[in-house]
Design an enzyme around this catalytic site. Structure first.
Site, PDB file in Angstrom:
ATOM      1  N   HIS A 285      -2.028 -13.271  -0.457  1.00 27.54           N
ATOM      2  CA  HIS A 285      -3.253 -13.629   0.268  1.00 27.54           C
ATOM      3  C   HIS A 285      -3.240 -15.070   0.751  1.00 27.54           C
ATOM      4  CE1 HIS A 285      -5.712 -10.045  -1.594  1.00 27.54           C
ATOM      5  NE2 HIS A 285      -4.715  -9.660  -0.822  1.00 27.54           N
TER       6      HIS A 285
ATOM      7  N   ASN B  73      -7.406   1.518   3.194  1.00 28.46           N
ATOM      8  CA  ASN B  73      -6.583   1.525   4.412  1.00 28.46           C
ATOM      9  C   ASN B  73      -7.394   1.628   5.704  1.00 28.46           C
ATOM     10  OD1 ASN B  73      -4.231   1.416   2.874  1.00 28.46           O
ATOM     11  ND2 ASN B  73      -3.964   3.652   2.843  1.00 28.46           N
TER      12      ASN B  73
ATOM     13  N   HIS C 241       0.827  -1.214   0.000  1.00 28.37           N
ATOM     14  CA  HIS C 241       0.000   0.000   0.000  1.00 28.37           C
ATOM     15  C   HIS C 241       0.860   1.263   0.000  1.00 28.37           C
ATOM     16  CE1 HIS C 241      -4.179  -1.739   1.251  1.00 28.37           C
ATOM     17  NE2 HIS C 241      -3.558  -2.518   0.393  1.00 28.37           N
TER      18      HIS C 241
HETATM   19  C1  HEM Z   1      -4.534  -8.071  -6.529  1.00 26.36           C
HETATM   20  C2  HEM Z   1      -5.175  -7.063  -5.975  1.00 26.36           C
HETATM   21  C3  HEM Z   1      -5.408  -6.992  -4.502  1.00 26.36           C
HETATM   22  C4  HEM Z   1      -6.593  -6.701  -3.896  1.00 26.36           C
HETATM   23  C5  HEM Z   1      -7.902  -6.381  -4.602  1.00 26.36           C
HETATM   24  C6  HEM Z   1      -6.390  -6.799  -2.486  1.00 26.36           C
HETATM   25  C7  HEM Z   1      -7.355  -6.565  -1.529  1.00 26.36           C
HETATM   26  C8  HEM Z   1      -7.245  -6.907  -0.199  1.00 26.36           C
HETATM   27  C9  HEM Z   1      -8.311  -6.843   0.760  1.00 26.36           C
HETATM   28  C10 HEM Z   1      -9.722  -6.355   0.472  1.00 26.36           C
HETATM   29  C11 HEM Z   1      -7.830  -7.296   1.936  1.00 26.36           C
HETATM   30  C12 HEM Z   1      -8.610  -7.418   3.248  1.00 26.36           C
HETATM   31  C13 HEM Z   1      -8.685  -6.053   3.904  1.00 26.36           C
HETATM   32  C14 HEM Z   1      -9.687  -5.997   5.036  1.00 26.36           C
HETATM   33  O1  HEM Z   1     -10.783  -6.530   4.896  1.00 26.36           O
HETATM   34  O2  HEM Z   1      -9.367  -5.367   6.067  1.00 26.36           O
HETATM   35  C15 HEM Z   1      -6.457  -7.643   1.729  1.00 26.36           C
HETATM   36  C16 HEM Z   1      -5.621  -8.144   2.699  1.00 26.36           C
HETATM   37  C17 HEM Z   1      -4.293  -8.408   2.494  1.00 26.36           C
HETATM   38  N1  HEM Z   1      -3.571  -8.117   1.356  1.00 26.36           N
HETATM   39 FE1  HEM Z   1      -4.324  -7.667  -0.458  1.00 26.36          FE
HETATM   40  N2  HEM Z   1      -5.083  -7.124  -2.247  1.00 26.36           N
HETATM   41  C18 HEM Z   1      -4.449  -7.252  -3.440  1.00 26.36           C
HETATM   42  C19 HEM Z   1      -3.111  -7.516  -3.636  1.00 26.36           C
HETATM   43  C20 HEM Z   1      -2.195  -7.656  -2.615  1.00 26.36           C
HETATM   44  C21 HEM Z   1      -0.771  -7.631  -2.764  1.00 26.36           C
HETATM   45  C22 HEM Z   1      -0.043  -7.394  -4.081  1.00 26.36           C
HETATM   46  C23 HEM Z   1      -0.229  -7.825  -1.531  1.00 26.36           C
HETATM   47  C24 HEM Z   1       1.197  -7.859  -1.101  1.00 26.36           C
HETATM   48  C25 HEM Z   1       2.239  -7.837  -1.917  1.00 26.36           C
HETATM   49  C26 HEM Z   1      -1.339  -7.998  -0.612  1.00 26.36           C
HETATM   50  C27 HEM Z   1      -1.222  -8.309   0.712  1.00 26.36           C
HETATM   51  C28 HEM Z   1      -2.285  -8.498   1.567  1.00 26.36           C
HETATM   52  C29 HEM Z   1      -2.155  -9.099   2.879  1.00 26.36           C
HETATM   53  C30 HEM Z   1      -0.914  -9.715   3.449  1.00 26.36           C
HETATM   54  C31 HEM Z   1      -3.422  -9.027   3.471  1.00 26.36           C
HETATM   55  C32 HEM Z   1      -3.806  -9.456   4.904  1.00 26.36           C
HETATM   56  C33 HEM Z   1      -3.451  -8.315   5.842  1.00 26.36           C
HETATM   57  C34 HEM Z   1      -3.715  -8.549   7.321  1.00 26.36           C
HETATM   58  O3  HEM Z   1      -4.118  -9.632   7.726  1.00 26.36           O
HETATM   59  O4  HEM Z   1      -3.531  -7.580   8.088  1.00 26.36           O
HETATM   60  N3  HEM Z   1      -2.513  -7.848  -1.297  1.00 26.36           N
HETATM   61  N4  HEM Z   1      -6.119  -7.378   0.425  1.00 26.36           N
END
Ligand code: HEM
Ligand SMILES: *[C@@H]1O[C@H](CO)[C@@H](O)[C@H](O)[C@H]1NC(C)=O
Ligand SMILES: *[C@@H]1O[C@H](CO)[C@@H](O)[C@H](O)[C@H]1NC(C)=O
Ligand SMILES: *[C@@H]1O[C@H](CO)[C@@H](O)[C@H](O)[C@H]1NC(C)=O
Length: 325
Positions: A200, A101, A73
């Site tokens: 993810h 965020n 982010h």
């Molecule tokens: C491909 C497009 C992506 C979308 C649409 C997306 C969207 C999201 C969403 C909606 C969440 C859950 C947020 C919540 O409900 O609070 C999430 C969590 C997460 N995302 Fe993505 N994401 C994407 C790509 C990525 C990338 C490229 C990374 C890292 C390089 C990443 C790492 C993470 C991680 C590790 C979590 C869990 C965070 C936690 O447990 O605190 N995501 N993402």
């Protein structure tokens, strides 16, 4: 005629020079990052960061996921410049309240702890943006994923952009073409987007991020769907958490992709990567070959870390990651 001829040859020459220069100009920003940037100015920086990440992840495994996401982010909003870490004040609006965020990103306290440890060892030397890049790598390693060499020398922004955070961080409602163009806007191929999405395999999402998928979609495994509905009702419970990878939420492995092959992607955007489209075959490959996923993921993370860094005399080394000096 003569003047037309000479002006067109001027432009031909200009174009030729520009074509020769362009790869150099594009490569320049990342060429200034180096793997040994702190080796004499702060030789303990990397070991301080690694042990702090290991402590944080052993206290709470999810923190590894949260820290990885902070780097993403950060980098997708005007480059890897620690803009995401700046707090809002009465006369400054940062990125923390942007849709992707707000009530979602976490790990700021861990970054503060690391920053103060690094400041005690080498005051004013190590940027917050570099801390985020190293922390992302160390988090993945701590949870069993691949390692890579982090290039360093990023500096910290004095600005942030709420509007760019809202426009440039991909949202879970995107379809496959939206995901591909969101990453293409930052210079990534569809293959790199699929590899980076493997993040993810760790971490959690709030009900509000996947409710529409649970109640409105048919490309979802029925027992997976009903088990999630218990904790994510059709209304209420917005902040209830579910793992993005139900099989192994605290292990960085390739289970994210086996989930997708089984229609067990949690987010709408996750399942878009395996839904009869152009990325299905790559998901299938990753679901059986974790080494291929690991290699591609590590390479794509290095590329993500190279997004428009501030180097040289641009930006600053913040003393406190939450505010400009
Ligand atoms: C491909 C497009 C992506 C979308 C649409 C997306 C969207 C999201 C969403 C909606 C969440 C859950 C947020 C919540 O409900 O609070 C999430 C969590 C997460 N995302 Fe993505 N994401 C994407 C790509 C990525 C990338 C490229 C990374 C890292 C390089 C990443 C790492 C993470 C991680 C590790 C979590 C869990 C965070 C936690 O447990 O605190 N995501 N993402
Ligand atoms: C914001 O206000 C603080 C004092 O409250 C001041 O020190 C700072 O320079 C101001 N920043 C800007 C960008 O005006
Ligand atoms: C993907 O989403 C965009 C924007 O919402 C829409 O215009 C487009 O038609 C969608 N593409 C497909 C294949 O559904
Ligand atoms: C399901 O889709 C309908 C129509 O698009 C929408 O009105 C409704 O809010 C959606 N339900 C959920 C739980 O998101």
């Amino acid at each position: 005629m003569a003047s037309h001829h000479s002006s067109s040859s001027f432009f031909t020459t200009f174009r030729l020079c520009f074509c020769l220069l362009l790869p150099f100009l594009l490569g320049m920003a990342s060429a200034q990052l180096t793997t040994n940037f702190y080796s004499s100015s702060c030789p303990n920086a990397l070991s301080i960061i690694k042990s702090a990440v290991n402590t944080a992840v052993s206290n709470e495994a999810r923190m590894g996921a949260s820290l990885l996401r902070l780097h993403f982010h950060d980098c997708f909003v005007n480059g890897c410049d620690a803009s995401i870490l700046l707090d809002d004040t009465s006369n400054f609006t940062g990125e923390k309240t942007a849709g992707p965020n707000l009530n979602s990103v976490r790990g700021f306290d861990v970054v503060d702890t690391i920053k103060s440890q690094v400041e005690s060892s080498c005051p004013g030397v190590v940027s917050c943006a570099d801390i985020l890049a190293v922390v992302a790598r160390d988090s993945v390693v701590a949870l069993g994923g691949p390692s890579w060499t982090v290039r360093l020398g990023r500096r910290d922004s004095t600005t942030a952009s709420l509007s760019t955070a809202n426009s440039d961080i991909p949202t879970p409602t995107l379809n496959l073409s939206g995901l591909i163009s969101s990453f293409s806007n930052k210079g990534f191929t569809a293959n790199e987007m699929v590899a980076l999405s493997g993040s993810h395999t760790i971490g959690q999402a709030r009900c509000t991020s996947f409710r529409a998928r649970l109640y409105n979609e048919t490309n979802i495994d029925a027992s997976f769907q009903s088990s999630l509905q218990a904790n994510c009702p059709s209304s209420g419970g917005d902040n209830n958490l579910s793992p993005l990878d139900t099989q192994s939420p605290t292990t960085f492995d390739n289970a994210y992709y086996t989930n997708l092959v089984n229609n067990k992607g949690l987010l709408h955007s996750d399942q878009q990567l395996f839904n009869g489209g152009s990325t299905d075959s790559q998901v299938t490959t990753y679901s059986t070959k974790s080494t291929t996923f690991f290699t591609d993921f590590a390479n794509a993370m290095v590329k993500m870390g190279n997004l428009s860094p501030l180097t040289g005399t641009s930006g600053q080394i913040r003393t406190n990651c939450r505010k400009t000096n």
